[in-house]
Write a protein that holds these residues in place. Structure first.
Motif, mmCIF file in Angstrom:
data_model
loop_
_atom_site.group_PDB
_atom_site.id
_atom_site.type_symbol
_atom_site.label_atom_id
_atom_site.label_comp_id
_atom_site.label_asym_id
_atom_site.label_seq_id
_atom_site.Cartn_x
_atom_site.Cartn_y
_atom_site.Cartn_z
ATOM 1 N N SER A 87 0.829 -1.207 0.000
ATOM 2 C CA SER A 87 0.000 0.000 0.000
ATOM 3 C C SER A 87 0.866 1.260 0.000
ATOM 4 C CB SER A 87 -0.931 0.001 1.208
ATOM 5 O OG SER A 87 -1.784 -1.129 1.188
ATOM 6 N N LEU A 88 1.909 1.266 0.834
ATOM 7 C CA LEU A 88 2.806 2.420 0.863
ATOM 8 C C LEU A 88 3.550 2.564 -0.462
ATOM 9 C CD1 LEU A 88 4.342 2.134 4.455
ATOM 10 C CD2 LEU A 88 2.460 3.589 3.684
ATOM 11 N N LEU A 89 3.934 1.437 -1.043
ATOM 12 C CA LEU A 89 4.637 1.470 -2.323
ATOM 13 C C LEU A 89 3.758 2.066 -3.416
ATOM 14 C CD1 LEU A 89 7.479 0.491 -3.240
ATOM 15 C CD2 LEU A 89 6.350 -1.559 -4.120
ATOM 16 N N VAL B 142 9.965 -1.334 13.075
ATOM 17 C CA VAL B 142 9.900 -0.676 11.764
ATOM 18 C C VAL B 142 8.518 -0.076 11.534
ATOM 19 C CG1 VAL B 142 9.988 -1.076 9.271
ATOM 20 C CG2 VAL B 142 11.710 -2.098 10.760
ATOM 21 N N GLY B 143 7.481 -0.795 11.966
ATOM 22 C CA GLY B 143 6.127 -0.267 11.821
ATOM 23 C C GLY B 143 5.933 1.028 12.585
ATOM 24 N N THR C 268 7.553 7.037 2.238
ATOM 25 C CA THR C 268 8.052 7.036 0.869
ATOM 26 C C THR C 268 8.206 5.596 0.371
ATOM 27 O OG1 THR C 268 10.369 6.985 1.554
ATOM 28 C CG2 THR C 268 9.323 9.156 1.385
ATOM 29 N N LEU C 269 8.788 5.470 -0.820
ATOM 30 C CA LEU C 269 9.047 4.142 -1.370
ATOM 31 C C LEU C 269 9.928 3.311 -0.446
ATOM 32 C CD1 LEU C 269 9.816 5.054 -5.102
ATOM 33 C CD2 LEU C 269 7.773 3.927 -4.247
ATOM 34 N N LEU C 270 10.838 3.975 0.277
ATOM 35 C CA LEU C 270 11.774 3.254 1.136
ATOM 36 C C LEU C 270 11.048 2.465 2.209
ATOM 37 C CD1 LEU C 270 14.623 2.570 2.039
ATOM 38 C CD2 LEU C 270 14.647 4.693 3.367
ATOM 39 N N GLN C 271 10.097 3.106 2.895
ATOM 40 C CA GLN C 271 9.361 2.403 3.956
ATOM 41 C C GLN C 271 8.590 1.209 3.397
ATOM 42 O OE1 GLN C 271 9.626 5.713 3.823
ATOM 43 N NE2 GLN C 271 9.598 6.627 5.864
ATOM 44 N N GLY C 272 7.969 1.398 2.244
ATOM 45 C CA GLY C 272 7.260 0.280 1.630
ATOM 46 C C GLY C 272 8.196 -0.857 1.287
ATOM 47 N N ILE D 231 11.051 -7.456 4.826
ATOM 48 C CA ILE D 231 10.796 -8.228 6.050
ATOM 49 C C ILE D 231 9.856 -9.390 5.752
ATOM 50 C CG2 ILE D 231 9.809 -8.152 8.374
ATOM 51 C CD1 ILE D 231 10.664 -5.223 8.533
ATOM 52 N N LEU D 232 8.821 -9.127 4.949
ATOM 53 C CA LEU D 232 7.906 -10.214 4.569
ATOM 54 C C LEU D 232 8.647 -11.283 3.776
ATOM 55 C CD1 LEU D 232 5.057 -11.440 4.342
ATOM 56 C CD2 LEU D 232 4.772 -10.110 2.232
ATOM 57 N N ALA D 233 9.492 -10.860 2.842
ATOM 58 C CA ALA D 233 10.251 -11.820 2.041
ATOM 59 C C ALA D 233 11.144 -12.686 2.936
ATOM 60 C CB ALA D 233 11.090 -11.089 0.993
ATOM 61 N N ALA D 234 11.752 -12.072 3.947
ATOM 62 C CA ALA D 234 12.594 -12.830 4.879
ATOM 63 C C ALA D 234 11.761 -13.861 5.636
ATOM 64 C CB ALA D 234 13.273 -11.868 5.859
ATOM 65 N N TYR D 235 10.558 -13.462 6.051
ATOM 66 C CA TYR D 235 9.682 -14.400 6.765
ATOM 67 C C TYR D 235 9.303 -15.585 5.876
ATOM 68 C CZ TYR D 235 5.288 -16.414 8.264
ATOM 69 O OH TYR D 235 4.310 -17.298 8.575
ATOM 70 N N LEU D 236 8.902 -15.316 4.638
ATOM 71 C CA LEU D 236 8.504 -16.386 3.724
ATOM 72 C C LEU D 236 9.670 -17.317 3.417
ATOM 73 C CD1 LEU D 236 6.245 -14.391 1.237
ATOM 74 C CD2 LEU D 236 5.518 -15.877 3.098
#
Length: 367
Positions: A118-120, A335-336, A346-350, A356-361
């Motif tokens: 959403s932020l992205l 981070v949240g 900005t794009l950076l936060q997204g 982080i999600l990719a690391a979890y998966l």
């Protein structure tokens, strides 16, 4: 066509699909299905999930924001809770940790995946995604508290060995979760409703969206009924295909926790699409409401439901997270908080949330 302008004729897919999915449930219930039948039931399940979210959106347009986000979050959570209970009722290997794995997966997907996307999208559209820091911060604090009470503390309690609660501790966690969820809903919809409304940026997308007429009361009631039909179909069809999911995970040599990830991805995909659509309309606050609201509902409603179901479910109920997942949860919360406090991203936060999600998966597949 916008959901507000749809009249849901009997030939519309949003009417036909839930009925077909319900028929598939009737013919598949209690039977061992061949491969082609599993594929058909899975297709019906996916269609019913999409139809359920569509009808939730119609109801949401009728009741307005932030009630709309609440309707979507509760609808998705009901699906998730029902799937968890039905799968745990099978009493197969790994079912003792299914609730923990699914709830934690939902928290990671919503707080990192939905928020990050959403932020992205919002930042790509307007360079900076703008939202309400007060409402978003309160929601994140509620998620952090619920996750710690229900998923972290069981690892450190000493009365019962292992990452388990005693019956009294589980009852306390269930009551506390329900109380916090009820308090959050009251704050979100009544006392501080303005904290959860989209920030007015004066953009053309917001202006166009604000002029959409809500559906009639009759259309909203019809969608409410079809929403219930779709939810029943989703739960039943998921029950029918669950043995295939568990067998596929086991044959692939993957950890049992992957089953929980698959369930969470399944039930949250339509809501992810809804959040991205809201971000494209310059309503990032609605996207964040969906994300954090779903995380709160996932813990606040699932833990009490599992606590109640544990009365008749056999076997242990593992709720405590391991060290790796606790690190990811702590990182998500920190981070949240840094993301929502300024009220702008900005794009950076997204990108950070998506990493982080990719690391979890990745760690779910290769722990």
């Amino acid at each position: 066509m916008n959901a507000a302008n749809r009249t849901s004729p009997l030939t519309d897919w949003t009417v036909v699909v839930p009925v077909v999915a319900l028929v598939a449930l009737v013919f598949s219930w209690g039977r061992e299905l061949p491969g082609f039948a599993v594929a058909l039931v899975a297709l019906c399940l996916a269609g019913a999930v999409l139809a359920a979210v569509h009808h939730a959106e119609v109801v949401a347009l009728r009741v307005g924001e932030p009630f709309g986000s609440l309707v979507l979050a509760v609808a998705v959570t009901i699906i998730e809770v029902a799937l968890i209970v039905t799968l745990m009722a099978d009493a197969k290997g790994g079912s003792s940790s299914l609730a923990r794995d699914t709830v934690f997966a939902a928290v990671m997907i919503t707080c990192n995946g939905i928020v990050g996307l959403s932020l992205l999208v919002g930042a790509l559209r307007n360079r900076v995604a703008v939202f309400n820091a007060e409402g978003s911060g309160a929601a994140l604090a509620t998620v952090a508290t619920l996750a710690t009470l229900s998923l972290v503390l069981p690892t450190f309690t000493t009365t019962k060995p292992g990452p388990e609660f005693t019956s009294a501790q589980l009852a306390f966690a269930a009551v506390a979760s329900l109380a916090l969820y009820g308090l959050f809903v009251a704050v979100q919809t009544v006392r501080h409703r303005d904290y959860f409304l989209p920030v007015d940026t004066g953009s053309a997308a917001q202006s166009k969206d604000s002029h959409v007429e809500p559906p009639s009361a009759g259309a909203a009631l019809l969608s409410l009924g079809l929403l219930l039909v779709a939810l029943v179909a989703v739960v039943g069809d998921a029950k029918a295909v669950s043995p295939t999911i568990e067998t596929a995970v086991a044959n692939a040599g993957l950890p049992n926790a992957v089953v929980g990830v698959i369930i969470a991805l399944l039930v949250l995909l339509p809501e992810t699409l809804a959040a991205v659509r809201a971000a494209r309309r310059d309503r990032v606050q609605t996207s964040i409401n969906l994300a954090y609201g779903s995380a709160i509902a996932s813990i606040g409603l699932t833990v009490p439901a599992i606590a109640l179901a544990s009365v008749w479910l056999s076997g242990p109920l593992l709720l405590g997270l391991g060290p790796t997942h606790m690190v990811l949860l702590a990182l998500t919360v920190v981070v949240g908080a840094l993301t929502v406090v300024p009220g702008r991203a900005t794009l950076l936060q997204g990108g950070v949330h998506l990493v982080i999600l990719a690391a979890y998966l990745f760690l779910a597949v290769s722990p």
